[in-house]
Write a protein that holds these residues in place. Structure first.
Motif, PDB file in Angstrom:
ATOM      1  N   PRO A  90       0.823  -1.215   0.000  1.00  0.00           N
ATOM      2  CA  PRO A  90       0.000   0.000   0.000  1.00  0.00           C
ATOM      3  C   PRO A  90       0.853   1.260   0.000  1.00  0.00           C
ATOM      4  O   PRO A  90       1.916   1.315   0.617  1.00  0.00           O
ATOM      5  CB  PRO A  90      -0.795  -0.127   1.295  1.00  0.00           C
ATOM      6  CG  PRO A  90      -0.860  -1.594   1.556  1.00  0.00           C
ATOM      7  CD  PRO A  90       0.457  -2.139   1.086  1.00  0.00           C
ATOM      8  N   GLY A  91       0.377   2.258  -0.729  1.00  0.00           N
ATOM      9  CA  GLY A  91       1.093   3.521  -0.833  1.00  0.00           C
ATOM     10  C   GLY A  91       2.049   3.580  -2.002  1.00  0.00           C
ATOM     11  O   GLY A  91       2.576   4.652  -2.324  1.00  0.00           O
ATOM     12  N   THR A  92       2.290   2.451  -2.662  1.00  0.00           N
ATOM     13  CA  THR A  92       3.204   2.431  -3.798  1.00  0.00           C
ATOM     14  C   THR A  92       2.447   2.673  -5.098  1.00  0.00           C
ATOM     15  O   THR A  92       1.223   2.502  -5.169  1.00  0.00           O
ATOM     16  CB  THR A  92       3.965   1.103  -3.885  1.00  0.00           C
ATOM     17  OG1 THR A  92       3.020   0.021  -4.049  1.00  0.00           O
ATOM     18  CG2 THR A  92       4.765   0.867  -2.623  1.00  0.00           C
ATOM     19  N   VAL A 140     -10.856  -1.757  -7.179  1.00  0.00           N
ATOM     20  CA  VAL A 140     -10.480  -0.417  -7.613  1.00  0.00           C
ATOM     21  C   VAL A 140     -11.533   0.588  -7.171  1.00  0.00           C
ATOM     22  O   VAL A 140     -12.735   0.335  -7.284  1.00  0.00           O
ATOM     23  CB  VAL A 140     -10.277  -0.367  -9.149  1.00  0.00           C
ATOM     24  CG1 VAL A 140     -11.511  -0.844  -9.883  1.00  0.00           C
ATOM     25  CG2 VAL A 140      -9.868   1.019  -9.601  1.00  0.00           C
ATOM     26  N   CYS A 141     -11.070   1.705  -6.650  1.00  0.00           N
ATOM     27  CA  CYS A 141     -11.932   2.845  -6.357  1.00  0.00           C
ATOM     28  C   CYS A 141     -11.831   3.822  -7.519  1.00  0.00           C
ATOM     29  O   CYS A 141     -10.751   4.356  -7.771  1.00  0.00           O
ATOM     30  CB  CYS A 141     -11.507   3.529  -5.057  1.00  0.00           C
ATOM     31  SG  CYS A 141     -12.396   5.074  -4.739  1.00  0.00           S
ATOM     32  N   PRO A 142     -12.930   4.077  -8.238  1.00  0.00           N
ATOM     33  CA  PRO A 142     -12.860   4.993  -9.372  1.00  0.00           C
ATOM     34  C   PRO A 142     -12.880   6.460  -8.969  1.00  0.00           C
ATOM     35  O   PRO A 142     -12.715   7.336  -9.818  1.00  0.00           O
ATOM     36  CB  PRO A 142     -14.107   4.645 -10.175  1.00  0.00           C
ATOM     37  CG  PRO A 142     -15.086   4.176  -9.148  1.00  0.00           C
ATOM     38  CD  PRO A 142     -14.266   3.464  -8.096  1.00  0.00           C
ATOM     39  N   GLY A 143     -13.064   6.727  -7.668  1.00  0.00           N
ATOM     40  CA  GLY A 143     -13.230   8.094  -7.198  1.00  0.00           C
ATOM     41  C   GLY A 143     -14.695   8.501  -7.247  1.00  0.00           C
ATOM     42  O   GLY A 143     -15.577   7.710  -7.599  1.00  0.00           O
ATOM     43  N   ARG A 164      -5.000  -6.592  -4.631  1.00  0.00           N
ATOM     44  CA  ARG A 164      -4.823  -5.252  -4.076  1.00  0.00           C
ATOM     45  C   ARG A 164      -6.011  -4.356  -4.404  1.00  0.00           C
ATOM     46  O   ARG A 164      -6.847  -4.653  -5.246  1.00  0.00           O
ATOM     47  CB  ARG A 164      -3.527  -4.621  -4.591  1.00  0.00           C
ATOM     48  CG  ARG A 164      -2.267  -5.182  -3.927  1.00  0.00           C
ATOM     49  CD  ARG A 164      -2.332  -5.076  -2.439  1.00  0.00           C
ATOM     50  NE  ARG A 164      -1.084  -5.393  -1.757  1.00  0.00           N
ATOM     51  CZ  ARG A 164      -0.995  -5.628  -0.450  1.00  0.00           C
ATOM     52  NH1 ARG A 164      -2.083  -5.614   0.298  1.00  0.00           N
ATOM     53  NH2 ARG A 164       0.165  -5.892   0.105  1.00  0.00           N
ATOM     54  N   PHE A 165      -6.036  -3.212  -3.723  1.00  0.00           N
ATOM     55  CA  PHE A 165      -7.082  -2.191  -3.827  1.00  0.00           C
ATOM     56  C   PHE A 165      -6.418  -0.944  -4.384  1.00  0.00           C
ATOM     57  O   PHE A 165      -5.423  -0.462  -3.823  1.00  0.00           O
ATOM     58  CB  PHE A 165      -7.651  -1.960  -2.428  1.00  0.00           C
ATOM     59  CG  PHE A 165      -8.814  -1.005  -2.337  1.00  0.00           C
ATOM     60  CD1 PHE A 165      -9.666  -0.774  -3.401  1.00  0.00           C
ATOM     61  CD2 PHE A 165      -9.075  -0.360  -1.133  1.00  0.00           C
ATOM     62  CE1 PHE A 165     -10.737   0.089  -3.295  1.00  0.00           C
ATOM     63  CE2 PHE A 165     -10.148   0.510  -1.007  1.00  0.00           C
ATOM     64  CZ  PHE A 165     -10.973   0.729  -2.079  1.00  0.00           C
ATOM     65  N   TRP A 166      -6.952  -0.394  -5.481  1.00  0.00           N
ATOM     66  CA  TRP A 166      -6.281   0.641  -6.246  1.00  0.00           C
ATOM     67  C   TRP A 166      -7.125   1.903  -6.378  1.00  0.00           C
ATOM     68  O   TRP A 166      -8.341   1.849  -6.399  1.00  0.00           O
ATOM     69  CB  TRP A 166      -5.990   0.140  -7.658  1.00  0.00           C
ATOM     70  CG  TRP A 166      -5.129  -1.063  -7.735  1.00  0.00           C
ATOM     71  CD1 TRP A 166      -5.516  -2.368  -7.546  1.00  0.00           C
ATOM     72  CD2 TRP A 166      -3.736  -1.105  -8.034  1.00  0.00           C
ATOM     73  NE1 TRP A 166      -4.447  -3.210  -7.712  1.00  0.00           N
ATOM     74  CE2 TRP A 166      -3.344  -2.462  -8.013  1.00  0.00           C
ATOM     75  CE3 TRP A 166      -2.796  -0.132  -8.323  1.00  0.00           C
ATOM     76  CZ2 TRP A 166      -2.035  -2.868  -8.278  1.00  0.00           C
ATOM     77  CZ3 TRP A 166      -1.491  -0.529  -8.586  1.00  0.00           C
ATOM     78  CH2 TRP A 166      -1.121  -1.871  -8.564  1.00  0.00           C
ATOM     79  N   ARG A 167      -6.409   3.021  -6.521  1.00  0.00           N
ATOM     80  CA  ARG A 167      -7.026   4.269  -6.982  1.00  0.00           C
ATOM     81  C   ARG A 167      -5.952   5.062  -7.716  1.00  0.00           C
ATOM     82  O   ARG A 167      -4.881   5.341  -7.162  1.00  0.00           O
ATOM     83  CB  ARG A 167      -7.582   5.109  -5.840  1.00  0.00           C
ATOM     84  CG  ARG A 167      -8.297   6.390  -6.352  1.00  0.00           C
ATOM     85  CD  ARG A 167      -8.566   7.410  -5.246  1.00  0.00           C
ATOM     86  NE  ARG A 167      -9.541   6.957  -4.279  1.00  0.00           N
ATOM     87  CZ  ARG A 167      -9.320   6.959  -2.958  1.00  0.00           C
ATOM     88  NH1 ARG A 167      -8.159   7.336  -2.464  1.00  0.00           N
ATOM     89  NH2 ARG A 167     -10.272   6.552  -2.134  1.00  0.00           N
ATOM     90  N   ASP A 168      -6.215   5.414  -8.971  1.00  0.00           N
ATOM     91  CA  ASP A 168      -5.315   6.265  -9.766  1.00  0.00           C
ATOM     92  C   ASP A 168      -3.882   5.750  -9.772  1.00  0.00           C
ATOM     93  O   ASP A 168      -2.923   6.520  -9.664  1.00  0.00           O
ATOM     94  CB  ASP A 168      -5.341   7.698  -9.226  1.00  0.00           C
ATOM     95  CG  ASP A 168      -6.714   8.343  -9.340  1.00  0.00           C
ATOM     96  OD1 ASP A 168      -7.519   7.877 -10.157  1.00  0.00           O
ATOM     97  OD2 ASP A 168      -6.969   9.298  -8.588  1.00  0.00           O
TER      98      ASP A 168
END
Length: 243
Positions: free
Chosen positions: A8-10, A194-197, A233-237
């Motif tokens: 996370p954070g990468t 994934v979080c699309p925002g 994993r869980f992603w955003r942008d």
């Protein structure tokens, strides 16, 4: 080669297919909003795209195959996967995009039918679809499942502000992703959330700052992952989020 799992954070570089020619994708909730944009882009990349929609009267993006798919109905889910197998003979990508949400009320004020519907669409539906899609997916090299989640379901975020059904169902969807990675990564499955925002859609509302094109960008990237790439994993942008 094991599927990698960045921290996370990468912001890891993603190894992506330049073309999806010959591949087959199924996108749920694909008649409008983010789902329609995802389906359209995957078709532009050369994939045969089955665009899931609850009604045969709903329009789907050009170059996509419309498939009747209410994810709360097991019969619809099984029939969609059977049809794809009969017509296309393969399945490479599933994007669980269909979702609902009712926002504002706290749990003690929320109506039980709203909770039931939200859990059914946002969590039970993707779980059913994964169940029926896994056999054909696992026949392919580097199959992908992309679960469209939300930062509102992240356990590391403050879980306040109402919307309990939406928040809890998206937390559960992330749990489904973690399970799929743990169970099937050694068989090549690339499962990611994934979080699309906050996107200007019927669900997100007109005050949302993001347009549909921006919201669809990361789900499409995850749908393009090459074999032995990243999963679980869980992603955003492009950034890996905490669960």
């Amino acid at each position: 080669m094991p599927v990698t799992r960045p921290e996370p954070g990468t912001e890891p570089d993603l190894d992506l297919h330049d073309s999806l020619d010959g591949q087959v994708a199924l996108v749920t909730g694909a008649n409008r909003g983010i789902g329609a944009e995802i389906a359209r882009r995957l078709a532009e990349l050369g994939a045969t795209v089955y665009a899931g929609t609850r009604s045969v009267t709903n329009e789907v993006p050009d170059a996509c195959e419309s498939v009747t798919l209410d994810v709360t109905q097991e019969g619809d889910v099984e029939a969609a996967i059977t049809r794809i197998g009969d017509e296309a003979g393969r399945l490479d990508v599933v994007v669980n995009n269909a979702g609902v949400g009712t926002f504002g009320a706290e749990l003690h004020d929320e109506a039980v039918p709203i909770l039931d519907r939200t859990f059914s669409v946002n969590l039970r539906g993707p779980t059913l679809l994964a169940k029926y899609a896994l056999p054909p997916l696992l026949e392919r090299e580097g199959p992908r499942i992309v679960n469209v989640s939300s930062g509102m379901g992240a356990i590391e975020e403050t879980q306040s502000g109402g919307s309990p059904g939406y928040r809890i169902s998206k937390t559960g969807l992330n749990g489904l992703t973690a399970y799929l990675h743990g169970e099937y990564a050694d068989r090549g499955l690339l499962a990611n959330s994934v979080c699309p925002g906050w996107v200007d859609t019927e669900l997100g509302g007109e005050e949302a700052p993001r347009d549909v094109a921006t919201g669809a960008e990361m789900p499409v990237r995850l749908a393009r992952l090459r074999p032995d790439s990243v999963g679980g994993r869980f992603w955003r942008d492009g950034t890996v989020l905490e669960w």
